[in-house]
Write an enzyme that holds these catalytic residues in place. Sequence first.
Site, mmCIF file in Angstrom:
data_model
loop_
_atom_site.group_PDB
_atom_site.id
_atom_site.type_symbol
_atom_site.label_atom_id
_atom_site.label_comp_id
_atom_site.label_asym_id
_atom_site.label_seq_id
_atom_site.Cartn_x
_atom_site.Cartn_y
_atom_site.Cartn_z
ATOM 1 N N CYS A 1 -12.153 90.632 64.868
ATOM 2 C CA CYS A 1 -13.382 90.394 64.155
ATOM 3 C C CYS A 1 -14.615 90.422 65.402
ATOM 4 C CB CYS A 1 -13.193 88.905 63.775
ATOM 5 S SG CYS A 1 -14.597 88.172 63.024
ATOM 6 N N CYS B 1 -16.003 86.938 65.833
ATOM 7 C CA CYS B 1 -15.494 85.672 66.887
ATOM 8 C C CYS B 1 -14.255 86.348 67.455
ATOM 9 C CB CYS B 1 -14.795 84.460 65.864
ATOM 10 S SG CYS B 1 -13.542 84.918 64.874
ATOM 11 N N CYS C 1 -12.373 87.200 57.874
ATOM 12 C CA CYS C 1 -11.686 86.464 58.880
ATOM 13 C C CYS C 1 -11.472 84.863 58.722
ATOM 14 C CB CYS C 1 -12.808 86.530 60.102
ATOM 15 S SG CYS C 1 -12.103 85.792 61.651
ATOM 16 N N CYS D 1 -13.819 82.652 61.495
ATOM 17 C CA CYS D 1 -15.461 82.539 61.297
ATOM 18 C C CYS D 1 -15.829 82.874 59.655
ATOM 19 C CB CYS D 1 -16.057 83.501 62.247
ATOM 20 S SG CYS D 1 -15.937 85.191 61.872
ATOM 21 N N CYS E 1 -9.483 98.103 53.243
ATOM 22 C CA CYS E 1 -10.565 98.956 53.295
ATOM 23 C C CYS E 1 -11.431 98.207 54.256
ATOM 24 C CB CYS E 1 -11.058 99.459 52.056
ATOM 25 S SG CYS E 1 -12.455 100.649 51.892
HETATM 26 ZN ZN LIG Z 1 -14.213 86.075 62.886
#
Ligand SMILES: [Zn+2]
Length: 160
Positions: A76, A79, A124, A127, A147
């Site tokens: 991510c 984070c 995610c 976060c 996607c």
């Molecule tokens: Zn994250």
Amino acid sequence: MTRRHLFSLLAAVGLADKAAAAPPPLRADIVPLRLSDAQWRERLTPQQYAVLRQEGTERPGSSPLNDEKRRGTFVCAGCELPLFQSQHKYDSGTGWPSFHTAIAGALGTKTDFKLVLPRTEYHCARCEGHQGHVFDDGPAPTGKRYCNNGVALKFVPEVA
Ligand SMILES: [Zn+2]
């Protein structure tokens, strides 16, 4: 935590069978990261902010990660939680980095109606940064197509 470690943990609490049938539960080892809007603006580029925090969509074909072929992990951009592994990436021809499998428990989902027809948004698990949408037209073994906006990911190459 490794996949095997996670699985043995699930087995230990009797969840292994359920985990195989249902979407994987959010992982207990993930501590939510909550920042203020100002902190996110400071931490992210304007492009990252527009996608991760405002559910924007990058222009197709614009991400260098479309052509990323090395072995490694996609984390991510907000984070650094690992979300996808390189061996699960494929070329969907859409212009967005696409994966058929996500790392177990790393994503949360919700239904959105932005294009009228319902779509499954995913983000995610740490976060809550928006990553992309998941569709049922992907390849084996899952038939899923995650996607993903490339700007919402960072690639971490495997150390040889
Ligand atoms: Zn994250």
